[in-house]
Design a protein around this motif. Structure first.
Motif, PDB file in Angstrom:
ATOM      1  N   ARG A 296      43.855   0.972  50.330  1.00 31.05           N
ATOM      2  CA  ARG A 296      43.000   1.299  51.479  1.00 31.05           C
ATOM      3  C   ARG A 296      41.748   2.050  51.003  1.00 31.05           C
ATOM      4  O   ARG A 296      40.637   1.803  51.493  1.00 31.05           O
ATOM      5  N   HIS A 297      41.942   2.956  50.061  1.00 34.78           N
ATOM      6  CA  HIS A 297      40.800   3.690  49.503  1.00 34.78           C
ATOM      7  C   HIS A 297      39.836   2.736  48.798  1.00 34.78           C
ATOM      8  O   HIS A 297      38.609   2.816  48.989  1.00 34.78           O
ATOM      9  N   ASN A 298      40.385   1.827  47.989  1.00 37.53           N
ATOM     10  CA  ASN A 298      39.530   0.896  47.247  1.00 37.53           C
ATOM     11  C   ASN A 298      38.801  -0.073  48.176  1.00 37.53           C
ATOM     12  O   ASN A 298      37.659  -0.455  47.919  1.00 37.53           O
ATOM     13  N   GLN A 299      39.473  -0.461  49.236  1.00 37.94           N
ATOM     14  CA  GLN A 299      38.834  -1.356  50.208  1.00 37.94           C
ATOM     15  C   GLN A 299      37.634  -0.665  50.852  1.00 37.94           C
ATOM     16  O   GLN A 299      36.564  -1.269  50.998  1.00 37.94           O
ATOM     17  N   ALA A 300      37.819   0.591  51.238  1.00 39.84           N
ATOM     18  CA  ALA A 300      36.732   1.322  51.890  1.00 39.84           C
ATOM     19  C   ALA A 300      35.587   1.610  50.919  1.00 39.84           C
ATOM     20  O   ALA A 300      34.409   1.545  51.288  1.00 39.84           O
ATOM     21  N   ALA A 301      35.942   1.899  49.656  1.00 40.15           N
ATOM     22  CA  ALA A 301      34.926   2.294  48.683  1.00 40.15           C
ATOM     23  C   ALA A 301      34.167   1.111  48.105  1.00 40.15           C
ATOM     24  O   ALA A 301      33.003   1.254  47.707  1.00 40.15           O
ATOM     25  N   TYR A 302      34.804  -0.068  48.073  1.00 41.00           N
ATOM     26  CA  TYR A 302      34.165  -1.200  47.378  1.00 41.00           C
ATOM     27  C   TYR A 302      34.142  -2.484  48.194  1.00 41.00           C
ATOM     28  O   TYR A 302      33.076  -2.996  48.535  1.00 41.00           O
ATOM     29  N   LEU A 303      35.317  -2.994  48.529  1.00 38.90           N
ATOM     30  CA  LEU A 303      35.395  -4.322  49.144  1.00 38.90           C
ATOM     31  C   LEU A 303      34.649  -4.390  50.464  1.00 38.90           C
ATOM     32  O   LEU A 303      33.977  -5.387  50.764  1.00 38.90           O
TER      33      LEU A 303
ATOM     34  N   ALA B  49      32.289  -8.782  62.865  1.00 43.19           N
ATOM     35  CA  ALA B  49      33.729  -9.038  62.706  1.00 43.19           C
ATOM     36  C   ALA B  49      34.302  -8.127  61.630  1.00 43.19           C
ATOM     37  O   ALA B  49      33.647  -7.836  60.624  1.00 43.19           O
ATOM     38  N   PHE B  50      35.541  -7.704  61.863  1.00 47.65           N
ATOM     39  CA  PHE B  50      36.250  -6.859  60.904  1.00 47.65           C
ATOM     40  C   PHE B  50      37.621  -7.468  60.611  1.00 47.65           C
ATOM     41  O   PHE B  50      38.352  -7.865  61.524  1.00 47.65           O
ATOM     42  N   GLY B  51      37.960  -7.532  59.340  1.00 43.61           N
ATOM     43  CA  GLY B  51      39.312  -7.908  58.953  1.00 43.61           C
ATOM     44  C   GLY B  51      40.179  -6.670  58.828  1.00 43.61           C
ATOM     45  O   GLY B  51      39.690  -5.543  58.944  1.00 43.61           O
ATOM     46  N   PRO B  52      41.471  -6.842  58.590  1.00 44.49           N
ATOM     47  CA  PRO B  52      42.354  -5.691  58.384  1.00 44.49           C
ATOM     48  C   PRO B  52      41.913  -4.944  57.111  1.00 44.49           C
ATOM     49  O   PRO B  52      41.409  -5.553  56.167  1.00 44.49           O
ATOM     50  N   GLU B  53      42.124  -3.642  57.095  1.00 44.49           N
ATOM     51  CA  GLU B  53      41.822  -2.900  55.871  1.00 44.49           C
ATOM     52  C   GLU B  53      42.806  -3.274  54.769  1.00 44.49           C
ATOM     53  O   GLU B  53      42.423  -3.452  53.611  1.00 44.49           O
ATOM     54  N   THR B  54      44.081  -3.409  55.120  1.00 47.20           N
ATOM     55  CA  THR B  54      45.088  -3.849  54.148  1.00 47.20           C
ATOM     56  C   THR B  54      46.026  -4.854  54.810  1.00 47.20           C
ATOM     57  O   THR B  54      46.348  -4.729  55.995  1.00 47.20           O
ATOM     58  N   THR B  55      46.448  -5.844  54.043  1.00 47.75           N
ATOM     59  CA  THR B  55      47.338  -6.901  54.542  1.00 47.75           C
ATOM     60  C   THR B  55      48.549  -7.008  53.635  1.00 47.75           C
ATOM     61  O   THR B  55      48.422  -7.020  52.399  1.00 47.75           O
TER      62      THR B  55
END
Length: 493
Positions: free
Chosen positions: A60-67, A156-162
């Motif tokens: 979740r942290h990496n998604q917010a910081a990069y992806l 549009a927003f996807g899930p932060e983590t799947t």
């Protein structure tokens, strides 16, 4: 990849898990595959629910910081670079996959190599762009707000983590789900099956060569399906779940996913073929039979896209019974060329039961005939002179039904409607869309040419649904909000 030497046997450690940087695991299990003088030691972590939560927090942290900051175009470009690595025969991950996957899965090595080569190319840049465009008129809507015909500005927003639960029946299929989630900017926690835990890890390693930061948005590891405390932790921690497998496996995960979260599932499905009389003329019927066999033999019918039944229309140059005999002959040839995987006792018993049942019927009913490999369960063809529909125990076991007109097929599908998936179709152009319409009403969601059933193309609607849109939520900024905001600009009169 390091090599250790023990006596004359070389031990090669292979990790069948992938973690984002910053996660430290200390407890591992091992499984060994021996090929010649090499022992491949497959290492996997033994994790706790707390570790699952920690891994997801890192994702979740990496998604917010990069992806979340990448554009869709940038994501596709990075995936394309990783895919292109696999188009080189000497690429180390590809060579390792081709060496180990036949040993892990039991599938014929030539089949694995050919199908992986075909499958990986589905995810090249041009194909992914087509795929995204087929579902989103404005792919950039995942990057920023864009105007809509209604007047609103929408993003549009996807899930932060799947959380992904993968089946292990088809090598490589796992990356479809991983790539779809990545495109909508979701980090992924993937649970693999020990039946095939390797390919998604190797692909994640390729992605790390291109972009370590993007690869840090993936975590992949195996554990035994039905380990409730781990699956509870995974479904609670993530924002969405995508589950592949049996209906039992799907239902077990579904019970754990809160109703407020996204849940997508791909359970048990049945596919079949239909051969029109026009495909059974002297110049076409042999080619038609060979193409039909591809849909049965590739991966031994383990794909939900594989044909379990073939309807053969009467009135061609060769009869449905002769088609059944030709199918049997071609399966025998295919077995010599690309042998079927070894079966478990349970799988073999299912094929034997089917043969016994229909051979007994054939003693008193000339409308049923069984053609089967001698002394083993390598392949089976059951011919029915009258139409019907039934599923197969798989592993190159096929039912062939004679039918007066293909237009009659849908009436036999009704009891199976919820399970129907693909249809391989060989008819002339003037019949194609009329039959497709009938099949769509009956529950089929994909029609392909014979020989192409197991090779779905970019943009197909998996089980009749979207791949990206079903993972998205949208936010609208109404036009009146913009107008109201304008009055606070001192330069606006």
């Amino acid at each position: 990849m390091k090599r250790a030497v023990m006596g004359t046997i070389k031990v090669i450690p292979v990790d069948i898990f992938k973690m984002p940087r910053g996660i430290t695991l200390t407890n591992f299990g091992y499984q060994t595959i021996t090929i010649g003088q090499l022992d491949y030691s497959l290492r996997f972590p033994i994790v706790t629910p707390d570790a699952i939560v920690e891994i997801n927090d890192r994702l979740r942290h990496n998604q917010a910081a990069y992806l979340s900051h990448l554009t869709v175009a940038e994501i596709i470009s990075k995936i394309d670079q990783a895919v292109n690595l696999w188009t080189h025969p000497d690429y180390p991950q590809r060579r390792l996959a081709m060496k180990l996957l036949p040993q892990i899965t039991g599938y014929n090595a030539e089949t694995v190599e050919l199908e992986i080569k075909r499958f990986i190319r589905v995810f090249r840049k041009k194909e992914l762009m087509r795929f995204v465009d087929s579902e989103l008129d404005q792919p950039e809507i995942l990057d920023d707000f864009h105007p809509q015909k209604s007047g609103s500005m929408t993003k549009a927003f996807g899930p932060e983590t799947t959380f992904h639960v993968f089946s292990g029946n088809i090598p490589g299929l796992q990356i479809w789900s991983l790539i779809m989630a990545t495109i909508v900017k979701s980090a992924s926690l993937g649970k693999t099956s020990m039946s095939e835990p390797l390919f998604p890890v190797l692909f994640a390693q390729s992605l790390a060569e291109v972009s370590p930061e993007l690869a840090d948005c993936l975590a992949i590891l195996p554990w035994k399906g039905g380990t409730m405390n781990l699956e509870e932790a995974a479904t609670s921690a993530t924002d969405a779940a995508i589950v592949y497998g049996s209906d039992k496996a799907v239902d077990a995960i579904k019970e754990l996913v809160p109703k407020s979260k996204i849940f997508l599932h791909y359970g048990y499905k049945i596919s079949f073929s239909m051969i029109g009389r026009e495909a059974l003329t002297p110049e076409y019927y042999l080619q038609t039979v060979k193409q039909a066999i591809e849909d049965v033999a590739v991966y031994d019918q383990q794909s939900c896209l594989s044909a379990q039944t073939i309807f053969v229309e009467k009135g061609g140059s060769t009869s449905p019974l002769n088609v059944a005999k030709l199918l049997a002959s071609e399966l025998a040839n295919y077995q010599l060329k690309r042998p079927r995987a070894e079966l478990t006792n349970e799988q073999a018993a299912a094929v034997v039961r089917l043969r016994n049942d229909y051979q007994l019927k054939a003693l008193n009913d000339s409308d049923v005939q069984v053609f089967a490999s001698d002394g083993n369960t390598d392949w089976t063809v059951v011919y029915h002179a009258h139409p019907g529909f039934v599923n197969s125990p798989l592993n190159r076991t096929i039912h062939v039904y004679a039918i007066d007109e293909l237009e009659q097929v849908p009436e036999y599908l009704q009891p199976f409607k919820q399970y129907l998936q693909s249809c391989g179709l060989a008819v002339k152009a003037t019949r194609l869309f009329s039959l497709a319409n009938q099949l769509g009403r009956a529950g089929i969601d994909r029609i392909s040419a014979l020989g192409e059933m197991t090779r779905a193309k970019p943009g197909w609607h998996h089980d009749g649904h979207f791949n990206l849109l079903d993972l998205l939520r949208f936010i609208d900024v109404e036009q009146n909000t913009e107008r109201a905001a304008e009055k606070f600009d001192p330069d606006v009169e």
